[in-house]
Design a protein around this motif. Sequence first.
Motif, PDB file in Angstrom:
ATOM      1  N   TRP A  34      38.826  27.922  33.461  1.00  9.88           N
ATOM      2  CA  TRP A  34      38.376  28.070  34.909  1.00  9.88           C
ATOM      3  C   TRP A  34      39.188  29.384  36.303  1.00  9.88           C
ATOM      4  O   TRP A  34      38.736  30.193  37.153  1.00  9.88           O
ATOM      5  N   GLN A  35      40.638  29.662  35.641  1.00  7.88           N
ATOM      6  CA  GLN A  35      41.494  30.562  35.654  1.00  7.88           C
ATOM      7  C   GLN A  35      40.033  32.003  35.965  1.00  7.88           C
ATOM      8  O   GLN A  35      40.228  32.971  36.608  1.00  7.88           O
ATOM      9  N   GLN A  36      39.603  32.132  34.572  1.00 12.71           N
ATOM     10  CA  GLN A  36      38.838  32.988  34.421  1.00 12.71           C
ATOM     11  C   GLN A  36      37.438  33.134  35.661  1.00 12.71           C
ATOM     12  O   GLN A  36      36.964  33.789  36.211  1.00 12.71           O
ATOM     13  N   LEU A  37      36.921  31.728  35.639  1.00 15.83           N
ATOM     14  CA  LEU A  37      35.655  31.561  36.952  1.00 15.83           C
ATOM     15  C   LEU A  37      36.737  31.944  38.495  1.00 15.83           C
ATOM     16  O   LEU A  37      35.898  32.481  39.162  1.00 15.83           O
ATOM     17  N   SER A  38      37.589  31.073  38.517  1.00 17.42           N
ATOM     18  CA  SER A  38      38.186  32.003  39.849  1.00 17.42           C
ATOM     19  C   SER A  38      38.458  32.887  39.944  1.00 17.42           C
ATOM     20  O   SER A  38      37.880  33.728  41.676  1.00 17.42           O
ATOM     21  N   ASP A  39      38.462  33.531  39.574  1.00 17.28           N
ATOM     22  CA  ASP A  39      38.693  35.076  39.418  1.00 17.28           C
ATOM     23  C   ASP A  39      37.503  35.846  39.240  1.00 17.28           C
ATOM     24  O   ASP A  39      36.777  36.882  40.270  1.00 17.28           O
ATOM     25  N   TYR A  40      36.570  35.277  39.224  1.00 21.83           N
ATOM     26  CA  TYR A  40      35.221  35.910  38.892  1.00 21.83           C
ATOM     27  C   TYR A  40      34.463  35.421  40.345  1.00 21.83           C
ATOM     28  O   TYR A  40      33.967  36.336  41.129  1.00 21.83           O
ATOM     29  N   ALA A  41      35.195  34.357  40.887  1.00 26.52           N
ATOM     30  CA  ALA A  41      34.626  33.859  42.582  1.00 26.52           C
ATOM     31  C   ALA A  41      34.733  34.620  43.356  1.00 26.52           C
ATOM     32  O   ALA A  41      34.296  35.422  44.486  1.00 26.52           O
ATOM     33  N   ALA A  42      36.422  35.005  43.664  1.00 23.43           N
ATOM     34  CA  ALA A  42      36.980  35.981  44.403  1.00 23.43           C
ATOM     35  C   ALA A  42      36.466  37.402  44.153  1.00 23.43           C
ATOM     36  O   ALA A  42      36.366  38.092  45.186  1.00 23.43           O
ATOM     37  N   GLN A  43      35.584  37.620  42.941  1.00 26.47           N
ATOM     38  CA  GLN A  43      35.303  39.344  43.018  1.00 26.47           C
ATOM     39  C   GLN A  43      34.221  39.784  43.048  1.00 26.47           C
ATOM     40  O   GLN A  43      34.467  40.507  44.600  1.00 26.47           O
ATOM     41  N   TYR A  44      32.899  38.534  43.945  1.00 28.64           N
ATOM     42  CA  TYR A  44      32.348  38.566  43.939  1.00 28.64           C
ATOM     43  C   TYR A  44      31.637  37.951  45.327  1.00 28.64           C
ATOM     44  O   TYR A  44      31.000  37.931  45.625  1.00 28.64           O
ATOM     45  N   PHE A  45      32.682  36.855  45.778  1.00 29.06           N
ATOM     46  CA  PHE A  45      32.584  35.875  46.942  1.00 29.06           C
ATOM     47  C   PHE A  45      34.014  36.433  47.550  1.00 29.06           C
ATOM     48  O   PHE A  45      34.735  35.408  47.730  1.00 29.06           O
ATOM     49  N   PRO A  46      34.595  37.645  47.832  1.00 30.37           N
ATOM     50  CA  PRO A  46      35.434  37.902  48.566  1.00 30.37           C
ATOM     51  C   PRO A  46      35.945  37.207  50.317  1.00 30.37           C
ATOM     52  O   PRO A  46      37.008  36.973  50.419  1.00 30.37           O
TER      53      PRO A  46
END
Length: 424
Positions: free
Chosen positions: A293-305
Amino acid sequence: MGQTDSYGNAISTGSAAACAAYDRGVHLFLGANLGAVGAFEEAVGHDPAFALGHAALARARMMGGDMAGAKAAIGRARALDADTREGSHIAAIGLLLDGKAFEARTAVKAHVRDHPLDALVAQLCSNVFGLIGFSGEVGREAELLAYTGSLLPHYGDDWWMMSMHALSLCETGQIDASMALMEKSLALNPRNANASHFKAHAQYEAGETGAGRAYLADWLKEYDDRGVMHGHLSWHVALWALHAGDEAAMWDALDSRIGPGAARGLPINVLTDTAALLYRAELAGFSVAPERWQQLSDYAAQYFPQTGQSFADMHAALSHAMAGQTDRLARIAEEAKGFAGDLVRPVAQAWGAIARHDWTGALEELTQVMGSTERLGGSRAQRDLLELTYANVLMKLGHPNEACRSLQTRRQVLAASPPLAGFA
């Protein structure tokens, strides 16, 4: 002298080689196969003044995630003289690249009334991830059916349009008709990734877990993993593995073909497919490592800021909630905008409540959206994330009969054996 494309549209290039490369690119693009960008680059290489070639290159680059290259190509297309049809074609694609979705949808509908066989423009509204699918409007499934139904007679036995209309039939509950048309499309072009994808949807809606999983796993063997649909098709395989209780196969698909760092598709697919699979795995009783979940949260924050793509925002909020990233979650819950931002906000609040095991709060938030989930976008199979979540919240509150009634009335295909731990 001008050329004519494979759909019978006159195109303003005198180069037969440019026309041939353009046609090849169109067919690769419509089938979601690798190579469209290269074909369109070849077309404009043969004729640098070929306006539609540049517009097609812009669209193909966009689907490949190359937004800078897409904007450069549409800029070149706009700068070239074009006749009325080609100018309208370029304008529609340009509006999409400018982020003007409503205006683009209006332009596409006007264009295809006069030029129904202009497939690259017609495609912009033609499936659940198109401009109708992401309109955020009530009744968009019926609108999509009407749209593809109006175009179908113009195309005859065309494999692409048959596959598009078959999906519209599927998403409005006409599974047998959808499957029959899809099989006809696949017989004409077995390597149409869109048709294989839509067949998987029909099989999902029919409850054909084993057959669907076997079909798609076999079909993927010959599909390049750089193809835009590879990760999402793998998501369907993984979802069927989950339904079958095959946890090892599910994790293998997620880690090798679907999740961040594995899939080569668009970020919206990586985010939404991974988030949905992780949470549906939790609902089914599988243990999900917090690091995922942490990895995906970081991904979401990067690509959908920033918020604005409601389907992505809903899944980003889930990722942030499950990762304990309350600041990221709060921003979506407070600021969500876009075609269904008014629904994203309570969904985000619901994910936060679920992460805190506040089942009463989750029910209050979900109740606001369950009557109009189609507005959030995605297919019925994708929106089953919310259907199963809602049923699970009811079960947590001690209302198993109501959970059962909800699935029976809203998603009967899941009701007999839903992938929910403790469901009886």
